[in-house]
Design an enzyme around this catalytic site. Structure first.
Site, PDB file in Angstrom:
ATOM      1  N   GLU A  16       0.794  -1.221   0.000  1.00  0.00           N
ATOM      2  CA  GLU A  16       0.000   0.000   0.000  1.00  0.00           C
ATOM      3  C   GLU A  16       0.831   1.278   0.000  1.00  0.00           C
ATOM      4  OE1 GLU A  16      -3.269   0.058  -0.283  1.00  0.00           O
ATOM      5  OE2 GLU A  16      -3.438  -2.129  -0.284  1.00  0.00           O
ATOM      6  N   SER A  35     -37.378 -24.141 -18.162  1.00  0.00           N
ATOM      7  CA  SER A  35     -38.585 -23.681 -18.861  1.00  0.00           C
ATOM      8  C   SER A  35     -39.123 -22.349 -18.347  1.00  0.00           C
ATOM      9  CB  SER A  35     -39.671 -24.746 -18.761  1.00  0.00           C
ATOM     10  OG  SER A  35     -39.302 -25.904 -19.481  1.00  0.00           O
TER      11      SER A  35
END
Length: 869
Positions: free
Chosen positions: A110, A383
């Protein structure tokens, strides 16, 4: 010389004086000085602006630096739901308790110059600027660990120059008030690691079930990899990505001298998934946890909110949460699944039919599957896709009626033949019945007729993201490559129940920031289809619930529409894992009322359990999705309003099996009600049940020689037609006497009197008949001599007409009564074909011929003489 000089001067002046005076040239401007001046002016203005922004920055609050501010979650009624406050997992540690490898892993990743700068890393700013210029804005950030502490505690994550100025100013102040160790401690105790874990010590427990001082190098690097994108690099969900990011952290640690290359390589050789301790992730979920995870996802989708930590930003988030619907969903799932196979999963999404607002989310069970099986699951829809990708587009684009005739026969696509799930075919069938029976063949044929472009366009208007070029016929029956989520399905079905208007499902209404800023989230509805398409699909899906595949999900007290869906395992997977051929992989149920729309999925995450046993839904568990749907929907507060037919739809009576309009002669049993788009072309009227032609030339005549009435008629087309003959005597009731194939009928030995005949043509195939044709004939009795003094038609003198002995019922008389001759009416005064005076024709104690007539007459009801049938 001076004189000459003056003369020359004078002459030159005199000469020049005779010419027009020239304009003097302006001195050349110094552009460098001008540019420098402008830079100076803008610089001063910039400094003044920066100073103004800086001095208006919020003050550093030690309490905010130490304790994050939890966000408040409000439900649909603006009632606060304490879902985030105090619920997240936090273990606070001092900096001297955090191992060097853990500290260095974060610093290397970082902010590598964290211990050298004063809150702002000028070198990093320069590098980020170059990266942003060459690769686009946002390509690389320049925030130091100190700045991140400021951003996560004092400021918002808004990407603006003003915020960056304040962030830098406050970071410099923070560095002057606190030591590097204190700042790093703040950072490592506040950072979010996913799975509700805040702080590095909490993350160590969550992912590895270890205290912070027990972490190995590879584990420290895994944790340092998480803050960049906690969800994406979550090692429990995406171990591959987590491992790749961890290796980047290890390389950075080696590059900056925190560890050796050998140590880095050794740590990289350990697989992330082998380190994760799943037990700590199986803790009981907090109330509404699945819904809150959806809130987190939806927050990230809002512009400017991607990097906001909703657990610590002090937000007030107004959601669409229906607490009753959410609690009902969780209760039903728990009751249905808690005693089942621990690997069995279910995902539920409930949205408001009118607005698309997400009211409830039901999540999976077990190892961090919460929400994964509601909005993130991508399973083949089976379906349930047929209204969306097949029949909806057909009505929308071609204005098909619900009675449109489709061919139910196997479909061959390339080398593959597709049939229905039960391998049965009905031939010609209406679109309504095809949807009720969930036929695959008709769905694919419909998709092929409409085309992938129109089908995909219709689906994309309902929240799908389909590319027409890769939307294949298999998609028509739910054979997707990547599948869809219950949330996508629930949102799309809601549009059918909302007159065709679609709203993107969302959990959020608005967000308020601590500084007063408000972000409104307006899910503006859009017309995804015509209102007639929405209603006609809805009406067919009503029948699916009443008499189709979804009867187990039906709730008779509600006007409800819905569709089921299942998928099967392919042959290779069945053979590989030993799965039965009829096993179900995914089971779906989706449906809606005018208030709520819901979609439910059940199935398994994997094909095998940890012991290698196959996982699949059998013929009982494949109904769970229907039962869960029913049990949830029946407990919700529906507004008890039914679906209203729009003016654009009309009802038409069709004739079964023909696709044509019913005629006035079509029997009620052969009529079906179907819906048409008003103004569309209606089919022609069926002639199947047309009334047969009336009998032609019906006549009756008496043949004296044969002593018989001959009835005959003509009929043009006798194929499949029979004739029903009816007769009455002396204007009595009409009785059916025969049904024959011939066009003639004989009455032998008729008694005197009036005979009326009716003949009707009957088409037995279509069960129709013509209007009756009618004719009459009167047979008169021959004149007979009478005995002197005896009134005609009487027996003994003084006996009332039509009677025998006194007190004897008419038609009965004593043996030996006159009237025994072979010809009727031989006794003077006795009516023809009678025995005792007053006895009706064909009765009495006459000869055997009369007795036979009597028996036949009694069989016919005793109203007319016997007729030859």
């Amino acid at each position: 010389m001076s004189k000459d000089y003056r003369s020359r001067v004078e002459r030159r002046q005199s000469s020049e004086g005779s010419k027009p005076a020239k304009k003097k040239k302006n001195p050349k401007r110094n552009w460098k000085k001008t540019l420098l001046l402008l830079v100076l002016i803008f610089g001063i203005l910039g400094v003044l602006s920066i100073a103004a922004i800086a001095v208006t920055s919020p003050k550093l609050d030690p309490k905010k630096l130490e304790t994050p501010v939890s966000s408040k979650i409000m439900d649909m009624n603006d009632e606060q739901v304490s879902l985030f406050s105090g619920q997240e997992k936090r273990i606070r540690v001092n900096i001297n308790e955090i191992p060097d490898n853990v500290q260095n892993a974060f610093i290397a990743t970082e902010d590598v110059r964290f211990r050298q700068h004063h809150g702002i890393d000028v070198r990093r700013i320069g590098g980020a600027a170059v990266a942003n210029l060459t690769h686009g804005f946002g390509a690389e950030g320049a925030s130091t660990i100190t700045q991140q502490v400021i951003k996560n505690t004092v400021l918002t994550n808004e990407k603006s120059l003003t915020r960056k100025i304040r962030e830098a100013y406050l970071a410099y102040q923070l560095e002057n008030k606190y030591s590097k160790d204190q700042i790093l401690e703040m950072y490592l105790n506040k950072i979010f690691f996913g799975n509700r874990s805040y702080g590095v010590a909490t993350a160590a427990k969550t992912y590895f079930n270890k205290d912070i001082d027990e972490l190995e190098l590879d584990e420290a690097a895994t944790l340092a990899a998480l803050p960049k994108a906690p969800s994406y690099y979550d090692p429990t969900r995406n171990p591959k990505a987590a491992e790749e990011r961890r290796n980047v952290v290890l390389n950075l640690m080696a590059q900056h001298g925190f560890i050796s290359k050998a140590e880095a390589e050794k740590a990289k050789s350990i697989h992330v998934k082998d380190r994760i301790h799943q037990g700590t992730l199986n803790a009981e979920s907090r109330p509404y946890d699945a819904y809150l995870k959806q809130v987190m996802d939806d927050v990230k989708k809002i512009d400017g909110m991607k990097d906001v930590d909703i657990f610590s930003a002090g937000l007030k988030i107004y959601t669409n949460l229906d607490t009753k619907a959410q609690q009902v969903t969780e209760d039903v799932l728990k009751a249905k699944l808690e005693n089942e196979n621990k690997y069995l999963q279910s995902g539920v999404a409930i949205v408001d039919t009118k607005t698309g607002a997400i009211r409830a989310i039901g999540s999976g069970r077990g190892v961090q599957l919460s929400n994964q099986f509601s909005s993130r699951i991508t399973r083949q829809p089976g379906s349930t896709i047929k209204p969306i990708l097949d029949y909806g587009p057909a009505i929308e684009n071609e204005q098909w009626s619900t009675g449109h005739i489709l061919k139910d026969e196997p479909v061959k696509i390339d080398d593959v033949t597709i049939n229905n799930h039960d391998d049965r075919n009905a031939g010609d069938i209406t679109m309504r019945q095809a949807l009720v029976d969930s036929k695959n063949t008709t769905a694919i044929r419909t998709f092929q007729d409409i085309g992938p472009e129109k089908a995909a366009d219709f689906a994309n208007g309902l929240g799908f993201k389909l590319d027409p070029s890769t939307t294949y016929p298999s998609y028509a029956i739910g054979g997707f490559r990547k599948g869809i989520s219950p949330l996508t399905l629930a949102g799309s079905y809601a549009a059918f129940g909302n007159g065709g208007l679609y709203s993107t499902p969302t959990t959020i209404r608005k967000i308020e920031f601590p500084d007063g800023r408000v972000i409104e989230v307006d899910s503006e509805p859009k017309a995804a289809m015509k209102d007639y398409t929405a209603y006609m699909i809805t009406d067919m899906l009503r029948d699916v619930m009443d008499r189709g595949t979804a009867t187990q999900a039906n709730i008779p007290s509600l006007d409800i529409a819905g569709k089921t869906g299942t998928t099967n395992y392919d042959k290779n997977d069945r053979n590989k894992y030993g799965i039965p051929s009829k096993a179900t992989k995914d089971a779906w149920m989706a449906g809606y009322t005018t208030t709520y729309s819901a979609a439910v999925w059940t199935g398994y995450e994997h094909m095998q359990d940890d012991d290698g046993s196959a996982l699949y839904l059998d013929n009982t568990k494949d109904d769970y999705s229907k039962q869960i749907f029913r049990d949830i929907m029946k407990e919700l507060d529906h507004k008890n309003t039914g679906f209203k037919k729009p003016k654009s739809v009309q009802e038409v009576l069709l004739e079964k099996g023909t696709g044509k309009r019913a005629s006035e002669f079509t029997p009620d049993s052969d009529k079906i009600r179907e819906l048409f788009v008003k103004g569309s072309t209606l089919p022609e009227v069926s002639k199947k049940f047309d009334k047969p032609a009336t009998i032609d030339g019906l006549k009756a005549k008496f043949d004296d020689k044969k002593n018989e009435i001959q009835v005959d008629w003509k009929y043009k087309n006798k194929d499949g037609v029979t004739f029903k003959v009816l007769a009455s005597y002396n204007d009595g009731p009409m009785q059916e006497r025969a049904t024959i194939n011939d066009t003639k009928f004989v009455v032998p030995s008729p008694a005197p009197g009036k005979y009326t005949f009716q003949v009707i043509a009957i088409d037995s195939k279509n069960n129709t008949q013509s209007e009756p044709a009618e004719t009459s004939i009167t047979i008169t009795a021959p004149e007979e001599p009478q005995q002197p003094g005896t009134p005609p038609g009487q027996g003994e003198p003084g006996t009332p007409p039509g009677q025998g002995e006194p007190g004897t019922p008419p038609g009965e008389g004593q043996p030996g009564t006159p009237g025994t001759g072979t010809q009727p009416g031989t006794e003077p005064g006795t009516p023809p074909d009678q025995g005792q005076p007053g006895t009706p024709p064909d009765q009495g104690q006459g000869n055997q011929v009369n007795q036979n007539r009597k028996e036949k007459q009694q069989e016919g009801g005793g109203l007319i003489p016997p007729l030859n049938q």
